[in-house]
Design a protein around this motif. Structure first.
Motif, PDB file in Angstrom:
ATOM      1  N   ASP A  67      82.155 -30.922  12.417  1.00 41.22           N
ATOM      2  CA  ASP A  67      82.562 -30.534  13.775  1.00 41.22           C
ATOM      3  C   ASP A  67      83.586 -31.514  14.332  1.00 41.22           C
ATOM      4  OD1 ASP A  67      80.803 -28.425  13.608  1.00 41.22           O
ATOM      5  OD2 ASP A  67      79.264 -29.373  14.855  1.00 41.22           O
ATOM      6  N   TRP A  68      83.340 -32.810  14.140  1.00 42.71           N
ATOM      7  CA  TRP A  68      84.275 -33.812  14.628  1.00 42.71           C
ATOM      8  C   TRP A  68      85.619 -33.666  13.927  1.00 42.71           C
ATOM      9  CZ3 TRP A  68      87.111 -37.534  12.179  1.00 42.71           C
ATOM     10  CH2 TRP A  68      87.834 -38.364  13.024  1.00 42.71           C
ATOM     11  N   ARG A  69      85.574 -33.480  12.631  1.00 39.59           N
ATOM     12  CA  ARG A  69      86.813 -33.361  11.857  1.00 39.59           C
ATOM     13  C   ARG A  69      87.626 -32.153  12.307  1.00 39.59           C
ATOM     14  NH1 ARG A  69      85.906 -32.942   5.673  1.00 39.59           N
ATOM     15  NH2 ARG A  69      85.786 -30.764   6.178  1.00 39.59           N
ATOM     16  N   SER A  70      86.946 -31.064  12.605  1.00 37.77           N
ATOM     17  CA  SER A  70      87.622 -29.871  13.103  1.00 37.77           C
ATOM     18  C   SER A  70      88.323 -30.168  14.426  1.00 37.77           C
ATOM     19  CB  SER A  70      86.599 -28.749  13.262  1.00 37.77           C
ATOM     20  OG  SER A  70      87.185 -27.639  13.868  1.00 37.77           O
ATOM     21  N   TRP A  71      87.623 -30.844  15.326  1.00 39.45           N
ATOM     22  CA  TRP A  71      88.220 -31.211  16.604  1.00 39.45           C
ATOM     23  C   TRP A  71      89.385 -32.176  16.400  1.00 39.45           C
ATOM     24  CZ3 TRP A  71      88.508 -36.211  18.409  1.00 39.45           C
ATOM     25  CH2 TRP A  71      89.093 -36.348  19.668  1.00 39.45           C
ATOM     26  N   ALA A  72      89.200 -33.177  15.553  1.00 37.00           N
ATOM     27  CA  ALA A  72      90.207 -34.221  15.361  1.00 37.00           C
ATOM     28  C   ALA A  72      91.498 -33.657  14.784  1.00 37.00           C
ATOM     29  CB  ALA A  72      89.659 -35.317  14.453  1.00 37.00           C
ATOM     30  N   ARG A  73      91.406 -32.657  13.937  1.00 36.28           N
ATOM     31  CA  ARG A  73      92.608 -32.062  13.367  1.00 36.28           C
ATOM     32  C   ARG A  73      93.453 -31.350  14.421  1.00 36.28           C
ATOM     33  NH1 ARG A  73      90.707 -29.366   7.704  1.00 36.28           N
ATOM     34  NH2 ARG A  73      91.015 -31.225   6.448  1.00 36.28           N
ATOM     35  N   ARG A  74      92.815 -30.892  15.488  1.00 29.65           N
ATOM     36  CA  ARG A  74      93.542 -30.205  16.561  1.00 29.65           C
ATOM     37  C   ARG A  74      93.978 -31.162  17.678  1.00 29.65           C
ATOM     38  NH1 ARG A  74      88.928 -27.161  16.012  1.00 29.65           N
ATOM     39  NH2 ARG A  74      88.266 -27.807  18.083  1.00 29.65           N
ATOM     40  N   CYS A  75      93.546 -32.392  17.600  1.00 26.86           N
ATOM     41  CA  CYS A  75      93.840 -33.380  18.634  1.00 26.86           C
ATOM     42  C   CYS A  75      95.349 -33.655  18.704  1.00 26.86           C
ATOM     43  CB  CYS A  75      93.084 -34.677  18.329  1.00 26.86           C
ATOM     44  SG  CYS A  75      93.299 -35.925  19.595  1.00 26.86           S
ATOM     45  N   ARG A  76      95.840 -34.020  19.867  1.00 25.31           N
ATOM     46  CA  ARG A  76      97.266 -34.328  20.032  1.00 25.31           C
ATOM     47  C   ARG A  76      97.614 -35.734  19.580  1.00 25.31           C
ATOM     48  NH1 ARG A  76      98.537 -31.879  26.011  1.00 25.31           N
ATOM     49  NH2 ARG A  76      97.898 -29.764  25.540  1.00 25.31           N
ATOM     50  N   ARG A  77      96.639 -36.598  19.495  1.00 24.53           N
ATOM     51  CA  ARG A  77      96.899 -38.004  19.142  1.00 24.53           C
ATOM     52  C   ARG A  77      96.987 -38.175  17.628  1.00 24.53           C
ATOM     53  NH1 ARG A  77      95.115 -42.049  23.254  1.00 24.53           N
ATOM     54  NH2 ARG A  77      95.042 -40.839  25.160  1.00 24.53           N
ATOM     55  N   GLU A  78      98.103 -38.700  17.188  1.00 26.76           N
ATOM     56  CA  GLU A  78      98.344 -38.869  15.755  1.00 26.76           C
ATOM     57  C   GLU A  78      97.340 -39.801  15.063  1.00 26.76           C
ATOM     58  OE1 GLU A  78     100.253 -37.244  13.568  1.00 26.76           O
ATOM     59  OE2 GLU A  78     100.658 -35.933  15.271  1.00 26.76           O
ATOM     60  N   PRO A  79      96.933 -40.926  15.672  1.00 27.75           N
ATOM     61  CA  PRO A  79      95.965 -41.787  14.987  1.00 27.75           C
ATOM     62  C   PRO A  79      94.645 -41.063  14.687  1.00 27.75           C
ATOM     63  CG  PRO A  79      96.981 -42.990  16.790  1.00 27.75           C
ATOM     64  CD  PRO A  79      97.421 -41.553  16.910  1.00 27.75           C
ATOM     65  N   ILE A  80      94.227 -40.195  15.587  1.00 30.51           N
ATOM     66  CA  ILE A  80      92.985 -39.454  15.360  1.00 30.51           C
ATOM     67  C   ILE A  80      93.178 -38.436  14.245  1.00 30.51           C
ATOM     68  CG2 ILE A  80      91.363 -37.827  16.413  1.00 30.51           C
ATOM     69  CD1 ILE A  80      91.696 -39.407  19.010  1.00 30.51           C
ATOM     70  N   LYS A  81      94.333 -37.790  14.221  1.00 31.61           N
ATOM     71  CA  LYS A  81      94.631 -36.844  13.132  1.00 31.61           C
ATOM     72  C   LYS A  81      94.643 -37.563  11.785  1.00 31.61           C
ATOM     73  CE  LYS A  81      97.338 -33.429  15.622  1.00 31.61           C
ATOM     74  NZ  LYS A  81      98.650 -32.790  15.725  1.00 31.61           N
ATOM     75  N   ARG A  82      95.241 -38.758  11.765  1.00 27.82           N
ATOM     76  CA  ARG A  82      95.278 -39.525  10.510  1.00 27.82           C
ATOM     77  C   ARG A  82      93.871 -39.889  10.050  1.00 27.82           C
ATOM     78  NH1 ARG A  82      99.845 -42.318  12.868  1.00 27.82           N
ATOM     79  NH2 ARG A  82      98.455 -44.053  13.321  1.00 27.82           N
ATOM     80  N   LEU A  83      93.008 -40.284  10.986  1.00 35.32           N
ATOM     81  CA  LEU A  83      91.634 -40.611  10.630  1.00 35.32           C
ATOM     82  C   LEU A  83      90.911 -39.383  10.077  1.00 35.32           C
ATOM     83  CD1 LEU A  83      89.294 -42.594  10.532  1.00 35.32           C
ATOM     84  CD2 LEU A  83      88.793 -42.000  12.912  1.00 35.32           C
ATOM     85  N   ALA A  84      91.127 -38.229  10.693  1.00 39.75           N
ATOM     86  CA  ALA A  84      90.508 -36.994  10.203  1.00 39.75           C
ATOM     87  C   ALA A  84      90.972 -36.683   8.783  1.00 39.75           C
ATOM     88  CB  ALA A  84      90.833 -35.827  11.129  1.00 39.75           C
ATOM     89  N   ASN A  85      92.250 -36.868   8.515  1.00 37.61           N
ATOM     90  CA  ASN A  85      92.765 -36.628   7.160  1.00 37.61           C
ATOM     91  C   ASN A  85      92.187 -37.620   6.163  1.00 37.61           C
ATOM     92  OD1 ASN A  85      94.330 -34.430   7.895  1.00 37.61           O
ATOM     93  ND2 ASN A  85      96.081 -35.703   8.401  1.00 37.61           N
ATOM     94  N   MET A  86      92.017 -38.867   6.595  1.00 32.18           N
ATOM     95  CA  MET A  86      91.431 -39.873   5.714  1.00 32.18           C
ATOM     96  C   MET A  86      89.982 -39.506   5.386  1.00 32.18           C
ATOM     97  SD  MET A  86      91.062 -43.978   6.139  1.00 32.18           S
ATOM     98  CE  MET A  86      89.860 -43.855   7.448  1.00 32.18           C
ATOM     99  N   VAL A  87      89.228 -39.046   6.387  1.00 28.01           N
ATOM    100  CA  VAL A  87      87.845 -38.637   6.161  1.00 28.01           C
ATOM    101  C   VAL A  87      87.808 -37.494   5.151  1.00 28.01           C
ATOM    102  CG1 VAL A  87      85.849 -37.541   7.255  1.00 28.01           C
ATOM    103  CG2 VAL A  87      86.976 -39.463   8.359  1.00 28.01           C
ATOM    104  N   CYS A  88      88.735 -36.553   5.262  1.00 30.60           N
ATOM    105  CA  CYS A  88      88.800 -35.433   4.313  1.00 30.60           C
ATOM    106  C   CYS A  88      89.033 -35.944   2.893  1.00 30.60           C
ATOM    107  CB  CYS A  88      89.919 -34.474   4.677  1.00 30.60           C
ATOM    108  SG  CYS A  88      89.627 -33.525   6.140  1.00 30.60           S
TER     109      CYS A  88
END
Length: 57
Positions: free
Chosen positions: A23-44
């Motif tokens: 659920d968090w990863r789904s939200w993070a991928r849609r987030c506007r902040r690039e650092p959060i998107k990068r963290l979501a991609n790293m988790v994947c």
């Protein structure tokens, strides 16, 4: 991410922790902040790496 970790520890159930992370990863991928998107991609990427015993985390 901290809230996801706290919830997993409090529930003490792997299935709940996994669902919360998804659920968090789904939200993070849609987030506007690039650092959060990068963290979501790293988790994947980390979730797709097998562990020493061959079982995915």
């Amino acid at each position: 991410m901290r809230e996801v970790y706290r919830g997993a520890v409090a529930a003490n159930r792997a299935t709940k922790a996994e669902q919360d992370l998804l659920d968090w990863r789904s939200w993070a991928r849609r987030c506007r902040r690039e650092p959060i998107k990068r963290l979501a991609n790293m988790v994947c990427r980390l979730r797709s790496i097998p562990t020493r015993n061959g079982i995915k985390p």
